[in-house]
Design a protein around this motif. Structure first.
Motif, PDB file in Angstrom:
ATOM      1  N   LEU A  49      19.413  -4.246  -8.703  1.00 36.05           N
ATOM      2  CA  LEU A  49      19.491  -5.511  -7.980  1.00 36.05           C
ATOM      3  C   LEU A  49      19.902  -6.618  -8.944  1.00 36.05           C
ATOM      4  CD1 LEU A  49      16.192  -5.281  -5.909  1.00 36.05           C
ATOM      5  CD2 LEU A  49      18.522  -5.006  -5.063  1.00 36.05           C
ATOM      6  N   VAL A  55      17.289 -11.653  -7.958  1.00 36.81           N
ATOM      7  CA  VAL A  55      16.502 -10.960  -6.936  1.00 36.81           C
ATOM      8  C   VAL A  55      15.332 -10.227  -7.595  1.00 36.81           C
ATOM      9  CG1 VAL A  55      16.554  -9.143  -5.173  1.00 36.81           C
ATOM     10  CG2 VAL A  55      18.470 -10.735  -5.388  1.00 36.81           C
ATOM     11  N   GLN A  56      15.589  -9.582  -8.739  1.00 39.81           N
ATOM     12  CA  GLN A  56      14.521  -8.894  -9.455  1.00 39.81           C
ATOM     13  C   GLN A  56      13.424  -9.872  -9.854  1.00 39.81           C
ATOM     14  OE1 GLN A  56      15.793  -6.398 -12.735  1.00 39.81           O
ATOM     15  NE2 GLN A  56      17.706  -5.923 -11.690  1.00 39.81           N
ATOM     16  N   GLU A 100      12.666 -12.784  -8.527  1.00 42.04           N
ATOM     17  CA  GLU A 100      11.952 -13.248  -7.333  1.00 42.04           C
ATOM     18  C   GLU A 100      10.939 -12.215  -6.864  1.00 42.04           C
ATOM     19  OE1 GLU A 100      15.182 -14.080  -4.690  1.00 42.04           O
ATOM     20  OE2 GLU A 100      15.594 -16.034  -5.595  1.00 42.04           O
ATOM     21  N   ARG A 101      11.312 -10.943  -6.910  1.00 42.61           N
ATOM     22  CA  ARG A 101      10.399  -9.875  -6.492  1.00 42.61           C
ATOM     23  C   ARG A 101       9.196  -9.800  -7.426  1.00 42.61           C
ATOM     24  NH1 ARG A 101      12.599  -4.347  -5.925  1.00 42.61           N
ATOM     25  NH2 ARG A 101      10.831  -4.066  -4.547  1.00 42.61           N
ATOM     26  N   VAL A 102       9.432  -9.876  -8.733  1.00 40.82           N
ATOM     27  CA  VAL A 102       8.337  -9.818  -9.702  1.00 40.82           C
ATOM     28  C   VAL A 102       7.392 -10.999  -9.489  1.00 40.82           C
ATOM     29  CG1 VAL A 102       7.753 -10.007 -12.160  1.00 40.82           C
ATOM     30  CG2 VAL A 102       9.589  -8.479 -11.420  1.00 40.82           C
ATOM     31  N   GLN A 103       7.947 -12.185  -9.310  1.00 42.95           N
ATOM     32  CA  GLN A 103       7.117 -13.375  -9.097  1.00 42.95           C
ATOM     33  C   GLN A 103       6.281 -13.252  -7.827  1.00 42.95           C
ATOM     34  OE1 GLN A 103      10.217 -16.342  -9.244  1.00 42.95           O
ATOM     35  NE2 GLN A 103       9.788 -16.828 -11.380  1.00 42.95           N
ATOM     36  N   ARG A 104       6.873 -12.738  -6.764  1.00 43.44           N
ATOM     37  CA  ARG A 104       6.141 -12.578  -5.506  1.00 43.44           C
ATOM     38  C   ARG A 104       5.000 -11.583  -5.670  1.00 43.44           C
ATOM     39  NH1 ARG A 104       5.728  -8.939  -2.012  1.00 43.44           N
ATOM     40  NH2 ARG A 104       7.552  -7.772  -2.667  1.00 43.44           N
ATOM     41  N   VAL A 105       5.284 -10.449  -6.306  1.00 48.24           N
ATOM     42  CA  VAL A 105       4.242  -9.430  -6.496  1.00 48.24           C
ATOM     43  C   VAL A 105       3.128  -9.974  -7.386  1.00 48.24           C
ATOM     44  CG1 VAL A 105       3.741  -7.172  -7.499  1.00 48.24           C
ATOM     45  CG2 VAL A 105       5.747  -7.466  -6.047  1.00 48.24           C
ATOM     46  N   TYR A 143       4.361  -1.705  -6.608  1.00 48.88           N
ATOM     47  CA  TYR A 143       4.914  -2.626  -5.621  1.00 48.88           C
ATOM     48  C   TYR A 143       6.400  -2.915  -5.835  1.00 48.88           C
ATOM     49  CZ  TYR A 143       0.475  -3.659  -3.433  1.00 48.88           C
ATOM     50  OH  TYR A 143      -0.696  -3.566  -2.726  1.00 48.88           O
ATOM     51  N   LEU A 144       6.916  -2.647  -7.013  1.00 48.47           N
ATOM     52  CA  LEU A 144       8.321  -2.948  -7.296  1.00 48.47           C
ATOM     53  C   LEU A 144       9.230  -1.728  -7.182  1.00 48.47           C
ATOM     54  CD1 LEU A 144       7.882  -5.441 -10.241  1.00 48.47           C
ATOM     55  CD2 LEU A 144       8.542  -5.952  -7.880  1.00 48.47           C
ATOM     56  N   TYR A 162      11.727   0.884  -5.816  1.00 48.11           N
ATOM     57  CA  TYR A 162      12.838   0.688  -4.888  1.00 48.11           C
ATOM     58  C   TYR A 162      12.801   1.716  -3.784  1.00 48.11           C
ATOM     59  CZ  TYR A 162      14.653  -2.464  -8.352  1.00 48.11           C
ATOM     60  OH  TYR A 162      14.812  -3.522  -9.203  1.00 48.11           O
TER      61      TYR A 162
END
Length: 87
Positions: free
Chosen positions: A21, A25-26, A28-33, A84-85, A87
């Motif tokens: 990704l 995007v990566q 953002e995903r890490v921050q959300r998790v 959680y990360l 794919y």
């Protein structure tokens, strides 16, 4: 890694063979998790170790706990991030 260099450690992700990704995007995903899935203590430990560059004994001294406690917290946080990360 010791000291507050601000450098982020590189932990390879084993087993991923698909399309990568975009970095934005990566991130953002890490921050959300980190925000939604980690406990506050796990989040603080991840940030102290990987972002601030503190080592486990230093984190343990700051918190007044045993090194093994910090190590366990870090390991559990990393495992949760990986889970959680995926794919």
């Amino acid at each position: 890694m010791t000291g507050g260099t601000g450098a982020v450690k590189s932990t390879p992700y084993e087993g991923y063979k698909g399309i990568r990704l975009p970095k934005k995007v990566q991130l953002e995903r890490v921050q959300r998790v980190m925000r939604e899935e980690l406990t506050p203590l796990q989040r603080q430990t991840i940030l102290a170790y990987y972002v601030q560059g503190m080592n486990i004994p230093a984190i343990a001294r700051d918190r007044g706990v045993n090194k093994s406690t910090v190590s366990r917290t870090l390991h559990r946080a990393e495992a949760k991030l990986r889970r959680y990360l995926r794919y």
